[in-house]
Design a protein around this motif. Structure first.
Motif, PDB file in Angstrom:
ATOM      1  N   LYS A  45       0.813  -1.217   0.000  1.00 15.79           N
ATOM      2  CA  LYS A  45       0.000   0.000   0.000  1.00 15.79           C
ATOM      3  C   LYS A  45       0.845   1.265   0.000  1.00 15.79           C
ATOM      4  N   HIS A  46       1.994   1.215   0.664  1.00 17.07           N
ATOM      5  CA  HIS A  46       2.803   2.423   0.830  1.00 17.07           C
ATOM      6  C   HIS A  46       3.959   2.498  -0.162  1.00 17.07           C
ATOM      7  N   GLU A  47       4.038   1.593  -1.120  1.00 17.96           N
ATOM      8  CA  GLU A  47       5.080   1.620  -2.138  1.00 17.96           C
ATOM      9  C   GLU A  47       4.460   1.311  -3.488  1.00 17.96           C
ATOM     10  N   VAL A  48       5.135   1.762  -4.540  1.00 16.13           N
ATOM     11  CA  VAL A  48       4.604   1.540  -5.884  1.00 16.13           C
ATOM     12  C   VAL A  48       4.694   0.080  -6.281  1.00 16.13           C
ATOM     13  N   GLY A  49       5.645  -0.657  -5.704  1.00 21.73           N
ATOM     14  CA  GLY A  49       5.745  -2.081  -5.994  1.00 21.73           C
ATOM     15  C   GLY A  49       6.095  -2.335  -7.457  1.00 21.73           C
ATOM     16  N   THR A  50       5.380  -3.292  -8.059  1.00 19.38           N
ATOM     17  CA  THR A  50       5.602  -3.643  -9.465  1.00 19.38           C
ATOM     18  C   THR A  50       4.468  -3.153 -10.348  1.00 19.38           C
ATOM     19  N   ARG A  51       3.745  -2.148  -9.910  1.00 22.36           N
ATOM     20  CA  ARG A  51       2.663  -1.615 -10.729  1.00 22.36           C
ATOM     21  C   ARG A  51       3.217  -0.982 -12.000  1.00 22.36           C
ATOM     22  N   LYS A  52       2.448  -1.096 -13.066  1.00 20.81           N
ATOM     23  CA  LYS A  52       2.845  -0.524 -14.340  1.00 20.81           C
ATOM     24  C   LYS A  52       1.637   0.110 -15.019  1.00 20.81           C
ATOM     25  N   GLY A  53       1.931   1.039 -15.927  1.00 18.83           N
ATOM     26  CA  GLY A  53       0.869   1.633 -16.734  1.00 18.83           C
ATOM     27  C   GLY A  53      -0.103   2.465 -15.922  1.00 18.83           C
ATOM     28  N   CYS A  54      -1.399   2.245 -16.181  1.00 19.27           N
ATOM     29  CA  CYS A  54      -2.442   3.027 -15.513  1.00 19.27           C
ATOM     30  C   CYS A  54      -2.504   2.740 -14.028  1.00 19.27           C
ATOM     31  N   ARG A  55      -2.229   1.488 -13.648  1.00 20.01           N
ATOM     32  CA  ARG A  55      -2.252   1.151 -12.219  1.00 20.01           C
ATOM     33  C   ARG A  55      -1.192   1.946 -11.467  1.00 20.01           C
ATOM     34  N   ARG A  56      -0.012   2.101 -12.060  1.00 20.95           N
ATOM     35  CA  ARG A  56       1.033   2.867 -11.403  1.00 20.95           C
ATOM     36  C   ARG A  56       0.649   4.349 -11.326  1.00 20.95           C
ATOM     37  N   TYR A  57       0.087   4.886 -12.425  1.00 21.41           N
ATOM     38  CA  TYR A  57      -0.256   6.317 -12.408  1.00 21.41           C
ATOM     39  C   TYR A  57      -1.345   6.607 -11.389  1.00 21.41           C
ATOM     40  N   ARG A  58      -2.342   5.711 -11.275  1.00 20.92           N
ATOM     41  CA  ARG A  58      -3.384   5.923 -10.260  1.00 20.92           C
ATOM     42  C   ARG A  58      -2.796   5.932  -8.865  1.00 20.92           C
ATOM     43  N   TRP A  59      -1.859   5.000  -8.605  1.00 18.68           N
ATOM     44  CA  TRP A  59      -1.235   4.976  -7.275  1.00 18.68           C
ATOM     45  C   TRP A  59      -0.391   6.220  -7.056  1.00 18.68           C
ATOM     46  N   GLU A  60       0.397   6.626  -8.060  1.00 15.34           N
ATOM     47  CA  GLU A  60       1.230   7.818  -7.929  1.00 15.34           C
ATOM     48  C   GLU A  60       0.373   9.066  -7.744  1.00 15.34           C
ATOM     49  N   LEU A  61      -0.733   9.161  -8.477  1.00 16.54           N
ATOM     50  CA  LEU A  61      -1.612  10.320  -8.349  1.00 16.54           C
ATOM     51  C   LEU A  61      -2.220  10.404  -6.952  1.00 16.54           C
ATOM     52  N   LYS A  62      -2.672   9.271  -6.451  1.00 15.99           N
ATOM     53  CA  LYS A  62      -3.274   9.253  -5.117  1.00 15.99           C
ATOM     54  C   LYS A  62      -2.246   9.569  -4.043  1.00 15.99           C
ATOM     55  N   ASP A  63      -1.065   8.977  -4.144  1.00 14.23           N
ATOM     56  CA  ASP A  63      -0.033   9.190  -3.129  1.00 14.23           C
ATOM     57  C   ASP A  63       0.507  10.611  -3.181  1.00 14.23           C
ATOM     58  N   SER A  64       0.674  11.171  -4.396  1.00 15.78           N
ATOM     59  CA  SER A  64       1.192  12.529  -4.515  1.00 15.78           C
ATOM     60  C   SER A  64       0.214  13.546  -3.936  1.00 15.78           C
ATOM     61  N   ASN A  65      -1.069  13.402  -4.255  1.00 18.72           N
ATOM     62  CA  ASN A  65      -2.059  14.336  -3.708  1.00 18.72           C
ATOM     63  C   ASN A  65      -2.230  14.173  -2.208  1.00 18.72           C
ATOM     64  N   LYS A  66      -2.126  12.932  -1.734  1.00 20.95           N
ATOM     65  CA  LYS A  66      -2.227  12.708  -0.288  1.00 20.95           C
ATOM     66  C   LYS A  66      -1.103  13.423   0.448  1.00 20.95           C
ATOM     67  N   GLU A  67       0.110  13.300  -0.078  1.00 24.02           N
ATOM     68  CA  GLU A  67       1.254  13.963   0.547  1.00 24.02           C
ATOM     69  C   GLU A  67       1.161  15.480   0.394  1.00 24.02           C
ATOM     70  N   PHE A  68       0.697  15.938  -0.757  1.00 25.14           N
ATOM     71  CA  PHE A  68       0.656  17.364  -1.059  1.00 25.14           C
ATOM     72  C   PHE A  68      -0.371  18.092  -0.203  1.00 25.14           C
ATOM     73  N   TRP A  69      -1.522  17.455   0.042  1.00 23.82           N
ATOM     74  CA  TRP A  69      -2.594  18.119   0.794  1.00 23.82           C
ATOM     75  C   TRP A  69      -2.490  17.892   2.290  1.00 23.82           C
ATOM     76  N   LEU A  70      -2.113  16.678   2.700  1.00 19.86           N
ATOM     77  CA  LEU A  70      -2.087  16.403   4.140  1.00 19.86           C
ATOM     78  C   LEU A  70      -0.942  17.111   4.848  1.00 19.86           C
ATOM     79  N   LEU A  71       0.178  17.331   4.163  1.00 17.92           N
ATOM     80  CA  LEU A  71       1.310  18.010   4.792  1.00 17.92           C
ATOM     81  C   LEU A  71       1.176  19.530   4.783  1.00 17.92           C
ATOM     82  N   GLY A  72       0.145  20.055   4.125  1.00 21.29           N
ATOM     83  CA  GLY A  72      -0.116  21.489   4.161  1.00 21.29           C
ATOM     84  C   GLY A  72       0.495  22.297   3.035  1.00 21.29           C
TER      85      GLY A  72
END
Length: 234
Positions: A45-72
């Motif tokens: 859950k907390h690492e990109v792992g072996t995701r590729k393509g759209c699955r990787r982008y969805r995880w990166e998008l969710k993780d980036s926004n989570k970090e960007f908004w929760l940290l202020g």
């Protein structure tokens, strides 16, 4: 009634039953049902792992926004952009020095760039740039430029209109939010200090026999020499 067969006549052969029709589709379906389906690989859950393509982008998008908004970071940058836009609108109704409009426009563009960068996880696909450090330097330069522009705006006018004063105050607020973002950037560098002895090379391993050279055979022990008789004695 059918006439009876005369004596000596051979009985008619009984027709063979028709061959059973092949059912390849049913057999294939049965094989597909019987074959076990490959389970999906479990991803962390907390690492990109072996995701590729759209699955990787969805995880990166969710993780980036989570970090960007929760940290202020998102809230602070958006507040800075809003303050600068309102200051630009107030200055547009007055005659001000062009350097003020230039600095405000530049800072709005840079803040908007970082907001889009983190919102769409573009930074995750450009790893050769240290984005936390780039963002940190941007906040430092933004704070310095806005404070300098605010000082210049106050010293260059003897009398200030209300809109002019409000624009200067909003520039100061934008500089204050940029300084807060500098303080928030420290979260990226926690736990990332160089550990002790990281530059010390590991201890050397014992060298084995060199390849291509056969080990030399051990020399046999020398036989014990018999003592020679003393001279004059038999």
């Amino acid at each position: 009634m059918a006439p009876k067969a005369a004596k000596g006549d051979k009985p008619e052969p009984v027709p063979a039953p028709p061959p059973a029709k092949d059912q390849p589709r049913e057999d294939e379906e049965d094989d597909e049902e019987a074959a076990p389906k490959k389970p999906k690989s479990v991803q962390p859950k907390h690492e990109v792992g072996t995701r590729k393509g759209c699955r990787r982008y969805r995880w990166e998008l969710k993780d980036s926004n989570k970090e960007f908004w929760l940290l202020g970071h998102a809230e602070v940058k958006i507040l800075s952009v809003v303050c600068l836009i309102v200051a630009m609108m107030l200055f547009s109704s007055l005659t001000v020095h062009p350097i003020l409009g230039l600095i405000i426009t530049m800072e709005i563009s840079i803040f908007s760039f970082f907001i889009l960068l983190y919102s769409f996880a573009i930074n995750r696909y450009i790893p050769f740039i240290l984005w936390p450090i780039s963002d940190l330097f941007n906040d430092l330069f933004a704070f310095a430029f806005l404070v300098g522009a605010m000082v210049f705006a106050v010293t260059s006018r003897q009398s200030m209109h209300l809109h002019y004063l409000l624009g200067v105050i909003l520039m100061g607020l934008a500089a204050f939010f940029a300084f807060i973002d500098v303080c928030l950037q420290r979260n990226h560098f926690r736990g990332k200090r160089a550990k002790k002895y990281t530059l010390v090379p590991p201890p050397g391993k014992e060298k084995g026999p060199q390849q291509g050279k056969e080990p030399e055979p051990a020399k046999p022990p020398e036989a014990a020499k018999t003592p020679e008789p003393a001279k004059g004695k038999k």
